[in-house]
Write a protein that holds these residues in place. Structure first.
Motif, PDB file in Angstrom:
ATOM      1  N   LYS A  24       0.809  -1.231  -0.038  1.00  0.00           N
ATOM      2  CA  LYS A  24      -0.110  -0.146  -0.004  1.00  0.00           C
ATOM      3  C   LYS A  24       0.893   1.192  -0.058  1.00  0.00           C
ATOM      4  O   LYS A  24       2.076   1.153   0.352  1.00  0.00           O
ATOM      5  CB  LYS A  24      -0.853   0.007   1.104  1.00  0.00           C
ATOM      6  N   PRO A  25       0.148   2.460  -0.448  1.00  0.00           N
ATOM      7  CA  PRO A  25       1.059   3.672  -0.402  1.00  0.00           C
ATOM      8  C   PRO A  25       1.506   3.861   0.955  1.00  0.00           C
ATOM      9  O   PRO A  25       0.689   3.572   1.983  1.00  0.00           O
ATOM     10  CB  PRO A  25       0.062   4.673  -1.060  1.00  0.00           C
ATOM     11  N   GLN A  26       2.700   4.715   1.204  1.00  0.00           N
ATOM     12  CA  GLN A  26       2.948   4.845   2.901  1.00  0.00           C
ATOM     13  C   GLN A  26       3.609   6.080   2.752  1.00  0.00           C
ATOM     14  O   GLN A  26       4.564   6.441   1.750  1.00  0.00           O
ATOM     15  CB  GLN A  26       3.826   3.748   3.214  1.00  0.00           C
ATOM     16  N   PRO A  27       3.477   6.764   4.010  1.00  0.00           N
ATOM     17  CA  PRO A  27       4.526   8.123   4.367  1.00  0.00           C
ATOM     18  C   PRO A  27       6.103   7.608   4.387  1.00  0.00           C
ATOM     19  O   PRO A  27       6.282   6.467   4.966  1.00  0.00           O
ATOM     20  CB  PRO A  27       3.995   8.705   5.410  1.00  0.00           C
ATOM     21  N   VAL A  28       6.663   8.433   4.269  1.00  0.00           N
ATOM     22  CA  VAL A  28       8.363   8.294   4.358  1.00  0.00           C
ATOM     23  C   VAL A  28       8.505   7.789   5.853  1.00  0.00           C
ATOM     24  O   VAL A  28       9.365   6.872   6.114  1.00  0.00           O
ATOM     25  CB  VAL A  28       9.028   9.526   4.133  1.00  0.00           C
ATOM     26  N   ALA A  52      14.020   7.443 -10.879  1.00  0.00           N
ATOM     27  CA  ALA A  52      13.995   6.160 -11.666  1.00  0.00           C
ATOM     28  C   ALA A  52      12.411   6.223 -12.290  1.00  0.00           C
ATOM     29  O   ALA A  52      12.384   5.295 -13.238  1.00  0.00           O
ATOM     30  CB  ALA A  52      14.540   4.967 -11.082  1.00  0.00           C
ATOM     31  N   GLY A  53      11.510   6.575 -11.636  1.00  0.00           N
ATOM     32  CA  GLY A  53      10.206   6.580 -12.065  1.00  0.00           C
ATOM     33  C   GLY A  53       9.399   5.502 -11.431  1.00  0.00           C
ATOM     34  O   GLY A  53       8.393   4.845 -11.850  1.00  0.00           O
ATOM     35  N   ILE A  54      10.065   4.688 -10.451  1.00  0.00           N
ATOM     36  CA  ILE A  54       9.426   3.682  -9.840  1.00  0.00           C
ATOM     37  C   ILE A  54       8.515   4.023  -8.761  1.00  0.00           C
ATOM     38  O   ILE A  54       7.462   3.165  -8.694  1.00  0.00           O
ATOM     39  CB  ILE A  54      10.714   2.606  -9.143  1.00  0.00           C
ATOM     40  N   VAL A  55       8.682   5.020  -8.210  1.00  0.00           N
ATOM     41  CA  VAL A  55       7.856   5.486  -7.318  1.00  0.00           C
ATOM     42  C   VAL A  55       7.086   6.892  -7.593  1.00  0.00           C
ATOM     43  O   VAL A  55       7.842   7.763  -8.275  1.00  0.00           O
ATOM     44  CB  VAL A  55       8.206   5.730  -5.805  1.00  0.00           C
ATOM     45  N   GLU A  56       6.068   7.212  -7.079  1.00  0.00           N
ATOM     46  CA  GLU A  56       5.295   8.621  -7.191  1.00  0.00           C
ATOM     47  C   GLU A  56       5.137   8.960  -5.706  1.00  0.00           C
ATOM     48  O   GLU A  56       5.013   8.387  -4.708  1.00  0.00           O
ATOM     49  CB  GLU A  56       4.200   8.466  -7.907  1.00  0.00           C
ATOM     50  N   VAL A  57       5.343  10.403  -5.601  1.00  0.00           N
ATOM     51  CA  VAL A  57       4.986  10.942  -4.246  1.00  0.00           C
ATOM     52  C   VAL A  57       3.874  11.992  -4.540  1.00  0.00           C
ATOM     53  O   VAL A  57       3.532  12.807  -5.404  1.00  0.00           O
ATOM     54  CB  VAL A  57       6.361  11.778  -3.936  1.00  0.00           C
ATOM     55  N   HIS A  58       2.993  11.844  -3.211  1.00  0.00           N
ATOM     56  CA  HIS A  58       1.930  12.776  -3.507  1.00  0.00           C
ATOM     57  C   HIS A  58       1.910  13.424  -2.133  1.00  0.00           C
ATOM     58  O   HIS A  58       1.866  12.710  -0.821  1.00  0.00           O
ATOM     59  CB  HIS A  58       0.517  11.841  -3.579  1.00  0.00           C
ATOM     60  N   PRO A  59       1.889  14.865  -1.881  1.00  0.00           N
ATOM     61  CA  PRO A  59       2.216  15.355  -0.743  1.00  0.00           C
ATOM     62  C   PRO A  59       0.707  15.593  -0.254  1.00  0.00           C
ATOM     63  O   PRO A  59      -0.306  15.738  -0.759  1.00  0.00           O
ATOM     64  CB  PRO A  59       2.728  16.935  -1.021  1.00  0.00           C
ATOM     65  N   ILE A  60       0.541  15.238   1.118  1.00  0.00           N
ATOM     66  CA  ILE A  60      -0.836  15.330   1.582  1.00  0.00           C
ATOM     67  C   ILE A  60      -0.672  16.020   3.137  1.00  0.00           C
ATOM     68  O   ILE A  60       0.121  15.277   3.903  1.00  0.00           O
ATOM     69  CB  ILE A  60      -1.445  14.158   1.890  1.00  0.00           C
ATOM     70  N   ALA A  61      -1.006  17.417   3.333  1.00  0.00           N
ATOM     71  CA  ALA A  61      -0.829  17.892   4.383  1.00  0.00           C
ATOM     72  C   ALA A  61       0.828  18.105   4.579  1.00  0.00           C
ATOM     73  O   ALA A  61       1.395  18.591   3.647  1.00  0.00           O
ATOM     74  CB  ALA A  61      -1.520  17.482   5.750  1.00  0.00           C
ATOM     75  N   ASN A  62       1.452  17.814   5.716  1.00  0.00           N
ATOM     76  CA  ASN A  62       2.513  17.814   5.822  1.00  0.00           C
ATOM     77  C   ASN A  62       3.491  16.460   5.707  1.00  0.00           C
ATOM     78  O   ASN A  62       4.540  16.507   6.010  1.00  0.00           O
ATOM     79  CB  ASN A  62       2.896  18.264   7.229  1.00  0.00           C
TER      80      ASN A  62
END
Length: 107
Positions: A24-28, A52-62
């Motif tokens: 599942k998607p997870q925060p750092v 490398a294009g393997i992961v995408e990042v989506h900022p949500i709040a902080n």
């Protein structure tokens, strides 16, 4: 196929990050905790995976939520298909040889 992808996946921590994100998607922070590393270290690995294009990042709040990029894995799968065809041909040829040997053995 860009070799940067395989270089990024070759590092064990990054490979483990990909395995975590498969679930599942997870925060750092969560990724860092699960892999017993500091957050800056996890962020560095995630940046390499993102570049490398393997992961995408989506900022949500902080928080920055990371998820796998389906497009990149489709590219990897397309590249692997060329090699699957080679192995399938070889297995088919081996199967024919084994069937011939089996017929000889039964006589």
């Amino acid at each position: 196929m860009n070799p940067v992808i395989f270089s990024a996946l070759a590092e064990p921590n990054r490979f483990h990050i990909v395995e975590l994100l498969r679930e599942k998607p997870q925060p750092v922070g969560t990724i860092a905790n699960q892999l017993h590393m500091r957050q800056p270290q996890a962020s560095k690995h995630l940046k390499i995976l993102a570049d490398a294009g393997i992961v995408e990042v989506h900022p949500i709040a902080n928080q920055r939520i990371y998820k796998l990029s389906p497009k990149k894995f489709q590219e990897i799968d397309k590249w692997l298909n060329k090699y699957r065809a080679i192995w399938e041909d070889r297995f088919d040829a081996l199967e024919k040889v084994l069937e011939e040997e089996k017929k000889k053995f039964k006589k």
